[in-house]
Each structure stands twice: as structure tokens, then as C-alpha cells.
Design an enzyme around this catalytic site. Structure first.
Site, PDB file in Angstrom:
ATOM      1  CG  ASP A 214      -2.307  -8.286   5.103  1.00 28.98           C
ATOM      2  OD1 ASP A 214      -1.373  -8.146   4.485  1.00 28.98           O
ATOM      3  OD2 ASP A 214      -3.474  -7.876   4.780  1.00 28.98           O
TER       4      ASP A 214
ATOM      5  CG  HIS B 218       0.061 -11.796  -4.185  1.00 29.98           C
ATOM      6  ND1 HIS B 218      -0.878 -12.726  -3.852  1.00 29.98           N
ATOM      7  CD2 HIS B 218       0.278 -10.784  -3.384  1.00 29.98           C
ATOM      8  CE1 HIS B 218      -1.162 -11.982  -2.651  1.00 29.98           C
ATOM      9  NE2 HIS B 218      -0.820 -10.703  -2.603  1.00 29.98           N
ATOM     10  CB  SER B 219       2.759 -18.306  -5.425  1.00 36.35           C
ATOM     11  OG  SER B 219       2.897 -18.458  -7.100  1.00 36.35           O
ATOM     12  CE1 TYR B 220      -3.376 -15.695  -0.924  1.00 30.78           C
ATOM     13  CE2 TYR B 220      -3.102 -15.118  -3.143  1.00 30.78           C
ATOM     14  CZ  TYR B 220      -3.641 -14.783  -2.045  1.00 30.78           C
ATOM     15  OH  TYR B 220      -4.175 -13.563  -1.809  1.00 30.78           O
TER      16      TYR B 220
ATOM     17  CD  GLU C 114       2.167 -10.418  -0.585  1.00 29.84           C
ATOM     18  OE1 GLU C 114       2.107  -9.006  -1.069  1.00 29.84           O
ATOM     19  OE2 GLU C 114       1.336 -10.818   0.135  1.00 29.84           O
TER      20      GLU C 114
ATOM     21  CG  HIS D 288      -0.920  -5.527  -4.334  1.00 31.02           C
ATOM     22  ND1 HIS D 288       0.214  -5.414  -3.469  1.00 31.02           N
ATOM     23  CD2 HIS D 288      -1.449  -6.799  -3.836  1.00 31.02           C
ATOM     24  CE1 HIS D 288       0.474  -6.486  -2.339  1.00 31.02           C
ATOM     25  NE2 HIS D 288      -0.679  -7.132  -2.809  1.00 31.02           N
TER      26      HIS D 288
ATOM     27  NE  ARG E 293      -3.787  -2.425   2.580  1.00 26.79           N
ATOM     28  CZ  ARG E 293      -3.642  -3.621   2.551  1.00 26.79           C
ATOM     29  NH1 ARG E 293      -2.524  -4.045   2.770  1.00 26.79           N
ATOM     30  NH2 ARG E 293      -4.522  -4.236   2.370  1.00 26.79           N
TER      31      ARG E 293
END
Length: 351
Positions: A254, A196-198, A316, A122, A97
Site C-alpha cells: 500500500d 481504482h480498478s483492481y 493508482e 480518496h 490521504r
């Protein structure tokens, strides 16, 4: 590291397939890379997105360790969800952000597009995650790799300068996914790219709640209720966010952790069920960790999966969110003529 032996006949040549068509008819292609151990990576040109990462285990089984979708339409629709997941995508121009969607550069106030309340998240309304990238190079050999490029025009999302980005994904013989970024701008600008892979070491149909997380950090950024850093750092010893020793993945996180020693590892994830471990290395000052992947029962994941708030965990690696507005953070400014570089490795070991 224990070497995973595989049939020497395993092919490592890249495979290209049509993945789908954009609304304007632009073709999106999928590329599959592999190494001689049987590790496989699939990347699409939409968002330079990783759609699949398959890891061979010691028991000869294979597990897909990232969340994703089966169709291009699902990736497009995911950006309309209440909280877009940026599933497997490349994030830019600025990951994280930027407070009030503004920052100052060379005594000029830059007003960015807002897409997260009053903030820019992003990269803005249509960041690099939703752009069509071009494949520049494919290599097969000791290291199997693909290089993609994207040229962001000056003024895109109101960022100054034309920014030309190159991104290379490499599969090494040591079962590493190596991600290398470089970028140059025609004007002074700010840049912060990430992946940004999970990840889910038990497979994308499962949950990460019982997997063990380590974060090699003693501090993290303090933020307000909108996850905007206030410039201060929190000491983590013996707190909820102290992952210096292994803990199960939290149900909600987060947060940006401060990586003090870039020559060491940043974080790791271990799944006891199949004895698979992933270790994250980076030359960036921070790793933002996020547990999620929720698709709100609106879009099905791969193999008809229902992704929920504990489906995956993101690592990330990046500069700090809102660094352009915090003078005590590492500078995110890329000067005209200089080169931005970023290197991250996700290393997998099967025990």
C-alpha cells in the site's frame, strides 16, 4: 507489438443499458465499448466506474481482467465495508490521504471531512467514486471512447471552488485503455484524480500472487503507520519493495512509488499462465500500488466470486498523497482559470 487478429465483423458500436436505480430513483446506465480486436470495456455512470475489461488472448480465449460487481446495489453496499474497495471507480477530489483532514491554501486553513481515522481519504465521506456522472460524448471509429463529466459544487467535502471534471476512456486499436482527465475550478483548490480498478490478468475469480510485478522506480514515499507520508523518500535498491526487476506480487503493499522518468513506463504486470502482459504509462509523478479487493465474505463479486485480500492489484497513477502538506512534493494546487490534466495508459499484450 504483436497484433491480435480478429474477425473484421466485430462490432464497435457502443451499447447502453440500464444498470440500476439509485435510492433517490436516479437511473444509472452501463455503456459497453469495444475495439476491432475484441477488447471490451464496460463503464457505469455511478462513480464513472469500470465494471468489466475483457481482453482477447492469442488462443482465442477472453479474460476479464478487472474485479467488479454484477449489480448497482453491490457497488453501493461496498462503501459500507470495513475497508471500502473503491472497486473500479474514479477517485477525487483528492486521491490518497490528507493528514488530519487539513491543509492550508492562500494562507487559509481548509478543514476537510474525516473518513479514515482523523484523515481524509480518496475525497472524503462521499467522493467522486459515489457520484452520478453524466455522459457527454461517445465515439466509435479508430478509437472507441466515452467522455463523462461531473461538476463538484464549491464546498463539497469542504473543498474550495466549483470543480468541473471531464474524464475520457478510450480503447485504441493497440489494445490500450487510455484514461484522460481534465478539470477547471472557479477558485484556487487542490486536485488529485486517479483510477481504482483492481487488475487480475488471470481473471477476476483468481489470485494475483503468482503474477510478476515490475515497478520502474528507485524510490518510494516513506510513511507512518497510518500510511501518511512524512516528506522523506526511501531508496529501494535491494529492499523488499525493489520491483525494478520482476517479482511475484506481494501479499501486502500500500505504497506510493516515485516515477522519475514519465516518458518511460511506470509499472507492468505479467501472467505466465496465459502470457498476458499489462504495462502502465502515466504523466503523473507517482503510482500508488495496492493489492487487495477483499469484500469480507459480505458482498459477492461478478459471477458469484468471493473477493479476498489477493484478488487484484491497483495501479493508482497520481500525485503524491498529502502533497498539500508537503512543500517538497509536486504541487497539487489548481489555480482559478488553469486546467488540471492527467493522462494514463494501461496497455495489454498477448504473447
Amino acid at each position: 507489438m504483436m497484433e491480435i487478429k480478429r474477425n473484421s465483423q466485430i462490432k464497435t458500436a457502443p451499447v447502453m443499458n440500464l444498470f440500476g436505480l439509485m435510492p433517490d430513483g436516479t437511473a444509472i446506465y452501463s455503456y459497453e465499448l469495444s475495439n476491432k480486436n475484441g477488447m471490451k470495456l464496460k463503464v457505469i455512470t455511478y462513480g464513472a466506474t469500470i465494471t468489466e475489461l475483457k481482453m482477447p488472448l492469442k488462443n482465442d480465449q477472453v479474460v476479464d481482467v478487472v474485479l467488479g460487481f454484477d449489480t448497482l446495489e453491490a457497488y453501493l453496499q461496498s462503501f459500507n465495508l470495513p475497508s471500502p474497495p473503491y472497486m473500479g471507480a474514479t477517485v477525487g477530489r483528492y486521491a490518497g490521504r490528507i493528514c488530519n483532514s487539513t491543509f492550508s491554501l492562500n494562507e487559509q486553513k481548509i478543514l476537510l471531512n474525516k473518513n479514515n481515522n482523523e484523515n481524509s481519504l480518496h475525497g472524503g465521506k462521499i467522493g467522486f467514486s459515489q457520484k452520478v456522472w453524466t455522459v457527454k460524448d461517445l465515439h466509435v471509429g479508430k478509437k472507441s471512447s466515452i467522455t463523462l463529466t461531473y461538476s463538484s459544487p464549491a464546498g463539497e467535502e469542504n473543498y474550495p471552488g466549483e470543480l468541473v471534471v471531464e474524464l475520457t476512456y478510450t480503447l485504441s486499436k493497440e489494445n490500450e485503455l487510455i484514461i484522460q482527465y481534465s478539470a477547471r475550478s472557479t477558485e484556487d483548490t487542490v486536485v488529485n484524480l486517479t483510477h481504482h480498478s483492481y487488475f487480475n490478468l488471470d481473471g477476476h475469480l483468481s489470485s494475483v500472487k503468482d503474477q510478476e510485478l515490475i515497478v520502474n522506480a528507485h524510490r518510494m514515499l516513506e510513511t507512518n503507520n497510518e500510511y501518511i507520508p512524512n516528506g522523506r523518500f526511501l531508496e529501494l535498491y535491494d529492499t523488499y519493495f525493489d520491483f525494478y526487476i520482476p517479482k511475484k506480487c506481494p501479499s501486502k503493499i500500500d505504497n506510493t512509488f516515485v516515477i522519475d522518468q514519465t516518458e518511460g513506463f511506470a509499472a507492468s504486470l505479467f501472467n505466465k499462465k496465459n502470457n498476458l502482459k499489462m504495462t502502465v504509462y502515466t504523466d503523473q509523478p507517482g503510482v500508488h500500488i495496492y493489492v487487495g479487493g477483499n469484500c469480507f465474505n459480505t458482498i459477492k463479486g461478478k459471477e458469484n466470486a468471493d473477493y479476498h485480500s489477493l484478488s487484484g492489484i491497483c495501479f493508482e497513477t497520481q500525485n503524491y498523497p498529502d502533497a498539500p502538506n508537503n512543500s517538497n512534493f509536486p504541487s497539487a494546487v489548481l489555480k482559478k482559470g488553469d486546467e488540471y490534466t492527467h493522462n494514463t495508459i494501461y496497455k495489454f499484450q498477448s504473447f
